[in-house]
Scaffold this motif. Structure first.
Motif, PDB file in Angstrom:
ATOM      1  N   SER A 133      -4.963  12.430 -14.362  1.00 24.58           N
ATOM      2  CA  SER A 133      -3.542  11.851 -13.319  1.00 24.58           C
ATOM      3  C   SER A 133      -3.215  11.318 -13.124  1.00 24.58           C
ATOM      4  O   SER A 133      -4.080   9.871 -14.290  1.00 24.58           O
ATOM      5  CB  SER A 133      -4.175  12.533 -12.322  1.00 24.58           C
ATOM      6  OG  SER A 133      -4.519  14.069 -11.858  1.00 24.58           O
ATOM      7  N   ARG A 134      -2.010  10.427 -12.657  1.00 25.46           N
ATOM      8  CA  ARG A 134      -1.470   9.351 -12.361  1.00 25.46           C
ATOM      9  C   ARG A 134      -0.645   9.043 -11.403  1.00 25.46           C
ATOM     10  O   ARG A 134       0.522   9.634 -11.488  1.00 25.46           O
ATOM     11  CB  ARG A 134      -1.210   8.969 -13.981  1.00 25.46           C
ATOM     12  CG  ARG A 134      -0.436   7.307 -13.467  1.00 25.46           C
ATOM     13  CD  ARG A 134      -0.322   7.126 -15.509  1.00 25.46           C
ATOM     14  NE  ARG A 134      -0.310   5.345 -15.399  1.00 25.46           N
ATOM     15  CZ  ARG A 134      -1.113   4.250 -15.714  1.00 25.46           C
ATOM     16  NH1 ARG A 134      -1.738   4.364 -14.778  1.00 25.46           N
ATOM     17  NH2 ARG A 134      -0.561   2.973 -15.575  1.00 25.46           N
ATOM     18  N   SER A 143      -5.083   5.853 -11.442  1.00 24.39           N
ATOM     19  CA  SER A 143      -5.441   6.717 -12.725  1.00 24.39           C
ATOM     20  C   SER A 143      -6.694   7.724 -12.628  1.00 24.39           C
ATOM     21  O   SER A 143      -7.496   7.386 -12.150  1.00 24.39           O
ATOM     22  CB  SER A 143      -5.563   6.299 -13.834  1.00 24.39           C
ATOM     23  OG  SER A 143      -6.617   5.372 -14.372  1.00 24.39           O
ATOM     24  N   GLU A 144      -6.303   8.995 -12.472  1.00 19.88           N
ATOM     25  CA  GLU A 144      -7.777   9.825 -12.526  1.00 19.88           C
ATOM     26  C   GLU A 144      -8.303  10.448 -14.107  1.00 19.88           C
ATOM     27  O   GLU A 144      -7.546  11.752 -13.901  1.00 19.88           O
ATOM     28  CB  GLU A 144      -7.566  10.483 -11.424  1.00 19.88           C
ATOM     29  CG  GLU A 144      -8.666  11.333 -10.105  1.00 19.88           C
ATOM     30  CD  GLU A 144      -8.073  11.864  -9.921  1.00 19.88           C
ATOM     31  OE1 GLU A 144      -8.064  11.667  -7.901  1.00 19.88           O
ATOM     32  OE2 GLU A 144      -7.566  12.877  -9.121  1.00 19.88           O
ATOM     33  N   THR A 145      -9.616  10.856 -14.494  1.00 15.14           N
ATOM     34  CA  THR A 145      -9.729  11.573 -15.015  1.00 15.14           C
ATOM     35  C   THR A 145     -11.471  12.250 -14.405  1.00 15.14           C
ATOM     36  O   THR A 145     -12.221  12.192 -13.965  1.00 15.14           O
ATOM     37  CB  THR A 145     -10.627  10.631 -16.335  1.00 15.14           C
ATOM     38  OG1 THR A 145      -9.156  10.493 -16.914  1.00 15.14           O
ATOM     39  CG2 THR A 145     -11.312  12.203 -17.055  1.00 15.14           C
ATOM     40  N   LEU A 146     -11.433  13.601 -14.261  1.00 17.14           N
ATOM     41  CA  LEU A 146     -11.978  14.707 -13.307  1.00 17.14           C
ATOM     42  C   LEU A 146     -12.610  15.486 -15.064  1.00 17.14           C
ATOM     43  O   LEU A 146     -11.680  16.266 -15.589  1.00 17.14           O
ATOM     44  CB  LEU A 146     -11.297  15.389 -13.136  1.00 17.14           C
ATOM     45  CG  LEU A 146     -10.882  14.590 -12.189  1.00 17.14           C
ATOM     46  CD1 LEU A 146      -9.414  15.676 -10.790  1.00 17.14           C
ATOM     47  CD2 LEU A 146     -11.263  14.458 -11.028  1.00 17.14           C
ATOM     48  N   LYS A 147     -13.556  15.593 -15.099  1.00 15.77           N
ATOM     49  CA  LYS A 147     -14.372  16.293 -15.398  1.00 15.77           C
ATOM     50  C   LYS A 147     -15.056  17.257 -15.515  1.00 15.77           C
ATOM     51  O   LYS A 147     -15.877  16.942 -14.383  1.00 15.77           O
ATOM     52  CB  LYS A 147     -15.067  15.893 -17.037  1.00 15.77           C
ATOM     53  CG  LYS A 147     -14.009  14.982 -17.827  1.00 15.77           C
ATOM     54  CD  LYS A 147     -14.958  13.559 -18.588  1.00 15.77           C
ATOM     55  CE  LYS A 147     -14.014  13.043 -19.729  1.00 15.77           C
ATOM     56  NZ  LYS A 147     -14.083  12.259 -20.315  1.00 15.77           N
ATOM     57  N   TYR A 148     -15.532  18.883 -15.891  1.00 13.36           N
ATOM     58  CA  TYR A 148     -15.931  19.897 -15.118  1.00 13.36           C
ATOM     59  C   TYR A 148     -16.576  20.183 -16.104  1.00 13.36           C
ATOM     60  O   TYR A 148     -16.013  21.219 -17.476  1.00 13.36           O
ATOM     61  CB  TYR A 148     -15.365  20.642 -14.454  1.00 13.36           C
ATOM     62  CG  TYR A 148     -16.388  21.415 -12.964  1.00 13.36           C
ATOM     63  CD1 TYR A 148     -17.332  21.117 -12.572  1.00 13.36           C
ATOM     64  CD2 TYR A 148     -16.458  23.033 -13.378  1.00 13.36           C
ATOM     65  CE1 TYR A 148     -17.945  22.540 -11.812  1.00 13.36           C
ATOM     66  CE2 TYR A 148     -16.985  23.867 -13.819  1.00 13.36           C
ATOM     67  CZ  TYR A 148     -17.997  24.101 -12.283  1.00 13.36           C
ATOM     68  OH  TYR A 148     -18.497  24.020 -11.754  1.00 13.36           O
ATOM     69  N   TYR A 149     -18.207  20.231 -16.240  1.00 13.59           N
ATOM     70  CA  TYR A 149     -18.933  21.456 -16.833  1.00 13.59           C
ATOM     71  C   TYR A 149     -19.762  22.458 -16.402  1.00 13.59           C
ATOM     72  O   TYR A 149     -20.860  22.339 -15.660  1.00 13.59           O
ATOM     73  CB  TYR A 149     -19.666  20.975 -18.112  1.00 13.59           C
ATOM     74  CG  TYR A 149     -19.090  19.628 -18.718  1.00 13.59           C
ATOM     75  CD1 TYR A 149     -18.347  19.877 -19.564  1.00 13.59           C
ATOM     76  CD2 TYR A 149     -19.428  18.086 -18.448  1.00 13.59           C
ATOM     77  CE1 TYR A 149     -17.800  18.672 -20.785  1.00 13.59           C
ATOM     78  CE2 TYR A 149     -18.415  17.029 -19.041  1.00 13.59           C
ATOM     79  CZ  TYR A 149     -17.607  17.365 -19.912  1.00 13.59           C
ATOM     80  OH  TYR A 149     -17.046  16.499 -20.455  1.00 13.59           O
ATOM     81  N   PRO A 150     -19.371  23.225 -15.957  1.00 11.23           N
ATOM     82  CA  PRO A 150     -20.362  24.333 -15.354  1.00 11.23           C
ATOM     83  C   PRO A 150     -21.837  24.926 -15.608  1.00 11.23           C
ATOM     84  O   PRO A 150     -22.131  24.566 -15.945  1.00 11.23           O
ATOM     85  CB  PRO A 150     -19.558  25.692 -16.139  1.00 11.23           C
ATOM     86  CG  PRO A 150     -17.706  25.914 -16.572  1.00 11.23           C
ATOM     87  CD  PRO A 150     -18.224  24.393 -16.623  1.00 11.23           C
TER      88      PRO A 150
END
Length: 178
Positions: A133-134, A143-150
């Motif tokens: 996102s920005r 600016s934003e970086t989101l990461k998800y690994y269940p």
């Protein structure tokens, strides 16, 4: 006030100022993958599992790490939930690209906050999600970086430049304990 609380408070304030008034499409009319629904369901599932999290918070290089119990996963994953791109006015605003096991949604309009979502699958199961996102306006650039690994890890990286206040970098990594 602990570094964790300072970072959390800052995220809440920035989130509140960046929200739009667009309404979400009804669930049966989603054009794109339902990020909001996926993370709401994950939050409910993680609340039931009641697992610990090894959480590391980094604010401009000052790092704090602690093991915590997340009692409200919906609140913890709120930045992910709020990245939903299924708004009626955005129906034609994202390009969809499917390659092998990855589906990407890329914003066609640079004024949209959520610029890209990538969803990786292993068979029918989601194995990773990344959201970029920005926001760029007269007050700040973010600016934003989101990461998800269940069942494994989630991370949030946010860089912001507030006019008159300078640059800030926030990184949160949460390793979900088995």
């Amino acid at each position: 006030m602990s570094l964790y609380r300072q970072v959390f408070t800052t995220f809440i304030l920035l989130y509140a100022t960046s929200c739009t008034g667009d309404k979400k499409a009804p669930d049966n009319q989603n054009t794109f993958f339902d990020i909001g629904g996926f993370f709401t369901t994950e939050a409910e599932r993680l609340n039931r599992k009641d697992q610990g999290v090894l959480k590391q918070v980094d604010h401009n290089g000052k790092i704090e790490e602690q093991e915590v119990k997340i009692t409200d996963w919906k609140k913890e994953l709120d930045l992910f939930i709020s990245s939903d791109i299924n708004k009626p006015s955005w129906k034609n605003s994202y390009a969809v690209k499917k390659e092998k096991n990855v589906t990407s949604y890329t914003a066609l309009d640079t004024s949209l906050k959520v610029r890209k979502i990538s969803i990786e699958r292993s068979g029918r199961k989601i194995s990773a999600i990344e959201i970029n996102s920005r926001v760029n306006n007269e007050i700040y650039t973010s600016s934003e970086t989101l990461k998800y690994y269940p069942d494994s890890l989630y991370s949030i990286k946010k860089e912001q430049d507030v006019r008159g206040l300078g640059n800030n970098t926030y990184k949160i990594n949460g390793k979900i304990k088995p």
